[in-house]
Design a protein around this motif. Sequence first.
Motif, PDB file in Angstrom:
ATOM      1  N   UNK A   1       0.940  -1.278   0.015  1.00  0.00           N
ATOM      2  CA  UNK A   1      -0.104  -0.003   0.015  1.00  0.00           C
ATOM      3  C   UNK A   1       0.731   1.211   0.013  1.00  0.00           C
ATOM      4  N   UNK A   2       1.902   1.243   0.591  1.00  0.00           N
ATOM      5  CA  UNK A   2       3.040   2.344   0.729  1.00  0.00           C
ATOM      6  C   UNK A   2       3.299   2.415  -0.797  1.00  0.00           C
ATOM      7  N   UNK A   3       3.830   1.541  -1.504  1.00  0.00           N
ATOM      8  CA  UNK A   3       4.318   1.566  -3.035  1.00  0.00           C
ATOM      9  C   UNK A   3       3.363   2.085  -3.753  1.00  0.00           C
ATOM     10  N   UNK A   4       1.891   1.656  -3.611  1.00  0.00           N
ATOM     11  CA  UNK A   4       0.898   2.241  -4.444  1.00  0.00           C
ATOM     12  C   UNK A   4       0.646   3.719  -4.059  1.00  0.00           C
ATOM     13  N   UNK A   5       0.990   4.183  -2.899  1.00  0.00           N
ATOM     14  CA  UNK A   5       0.644   5.486  -2.419  1.00  0.00           C
ATOM     15  C   UNK A   5       1.736   6.419  -3.270  1.00  0.00           C
ATOM     16  N   UNK A   6       2.789   5.819  -3.272  1.00  0.00           N
ATOM     17  CA  UNK A   6       4.155   6.260  -3.872  1.00  0.00           C
ATOM     18  C   UNK A   6       3.872   6.849  -5.452  1.00  0.00           C
ATOM     19  N   UNK A   7       3.084   5.643  -5.803  1.00  0.00           N
ATOM     20  CA  UNK A   7       2.619   5.916  -7.200  1.00  0.00           C
ATOM     21  C   UNK A   7       1.582   6.681  -7.452  1.00  0.00           C
ATOM     22  N   UNK A   8       1.048   7.512  -6.691  1.00  0.00           N
ATOM     23  CA  UNK A   8      -0.122   8.291  -6.783  1.00  0.00           C
ATOM     24  C   UNK A   8      -1.493   7.690  -6.564  1.00  0.00           C
ATOM     25  N   UNK A   9      -1.324   6.313  -6.155  1.00  0.00           N
ATOM     26  CA  UNK A   9      -2.837   5.819  -5.970  1.00  0.00           C
ATOM     27  C   UNK A   9      -3.563   6.209  -4.609  1.00  0.00           C
ATOM     28  N   UNK A  10      -4.837   6.345  -4.796  1.00  0.00           N
ATOM     29  CA  UNK A  10      -5.504   7.161  -3.481  1.00  0.00           C
ATOM     30  C   UNK A  10      -6.128   5.841  -2.763  1.00  0.00           C
TER      31      UNK A  10
ATOM     32  N   UNK B   1     -10.406   5.180  -3.455  1.00  0.00           N
ATOM     33  CA  UNK B   1     -11.356   6.015  -3.997  1.00  0.00           C
ATOM     34  C   UNK B   1     -12.167   4.980  -5.101  1.00  0.00           C
ATOM     35  N   UNK B   2     -13.247   5.430  -5.501  1.00  0.00           N
ATOM     36  CA  UNK B   2     -13.744   4.610  -6.494  1.00  0.00           C
ATOM     37  C   UNK B   2     -12.827   4.730  -8.133  1.00  0.00           C
ATOM     38  N   UNK B   3     -12.741   3.376  -8.617  1.00  0.00           N
ATOM     39  CA  UNK B   3     -11.946   3.466  -9.709  1.00  0.00           C
ATOM     40  C   UNK B   3     -10.747   2.863  -9.373  1.00  0.00           C
ATOM     41  N   UNK B   4     -10.055   2.926  -8.385  1.00  0.00           N
ATOM     42  CA  UNK B   4      -8.823   2.426  -7.626  1.00  0.00           C
ATOM     43  C   UNK B   4      -8.930   1.184  -7.382  1.00  0.00           C
ATOM     44  N   UNK B   5      -9.922   0.355  -7.194  1.00  0.00           N
ATOM     45  CA  UNK B   5     -10.080  -0.907  -6.411  1.00  0.00           C
ATOM     46  C   UNK B   5      -9.345  -1.895  -7.409  1.00  0.00           C
TER      47      UNK B   5
END
Length: 322
Positions: free
Chosen positions: A260-269, A285-289
């Motif tokens: 999850x930290x990696x995804x956040x680093x890539x801009x994922x909400x 957020x919707x669309x990121x699932x």
Amino acid sequence: MRATAIAQPNIALIKYWGKRDLERNLPAVGSISITLRDLYTKVAVDLVPQSRSDTLLVNGAEAPSMLARISACLDRVLGEQRPRAAVSSTCNFPIAAGLASSASAFAATTVAAAAAARRAYTTAELARLAGAASGSAARSLIGGFAELANLGDTIEVRPLRDLESWPLEVVVAITESGPKSTSSTTAMEISRQSSPFYDSWVNQQAHDLGIARTAIAQRDFAQLANIAEHNCLKMHSVMWASRPPTVYWNATTMRCLQTIRRLQGEGCNVFFTIDAGPQVKAVCLPGEADRVRQALAETSGVEAIMTSGLGPAARVVVQLDG
Ligand code: DP6
């Protein structure tokens, strides 16, 4: 007289941890949660006046270890002079594994029992009755975003936002499917009695609740992510420092946090939260699932993934006479 109710589990973003009154099961802190859509517990309560004892089936099998808590819940809803009941519960997700199965089970039992006996309780009363059985169950009486507030010598649940107006999604990574080692009820008491961080946990909760309330009102995902992760890690720090320590996490739990930290680093909400078990709940957020689901599924050790949107309040689905 019979009735069936469905309740969805809820996931706390600002956690309930600790009790101020053990006997009445009153929480030491308020909490904020989201109710899920795709996970559910369905409970049928059949009042059987001629019977001398309650019975309980969970997913078709007798469940004697859970019967006492269900009987106590029925006593609270219907009074101790009530008829005995045949209770049958089905659940589409692992029980007692940190997925809020007690929340949906007690919310559904409370609502079904009241409907079977034709008792016209308000939502506020049902929430208090469900909360006396399991604190988190009170929040499943509300759909979407819910807050449980401590109010004098009782609790109150209130909706903060409906499920359509901010349709967040939740991806649950199952890292271990067996039941948890220590119940949340027991672990909370150990924390209260021995954790050096317990008092500051309780004292800071109003601050965390205020930030989360504002973030939800403004649909400010970054702010909600920040306070929810902080509140979750703070709750686990309270337990880790208790004696004996309560550590619900496993190595895969930690690997999911890294994902999850990696995804956040890539801009994922997306942000994480973890309850009294090793499962990781990723809220996004919707669309990121899809992206979150894929990344967690590829994380070593993850056994299964469940995805859910936000869901409705506990409700009666069948009510029958005779
Ligand atoms: C970590 O509601 O299961 O999930 O009232 O003793 O039944 P009891 O506890 P329970 O505790 C939930 C703890 C938590 C945080 C939360 O859901 O707020």
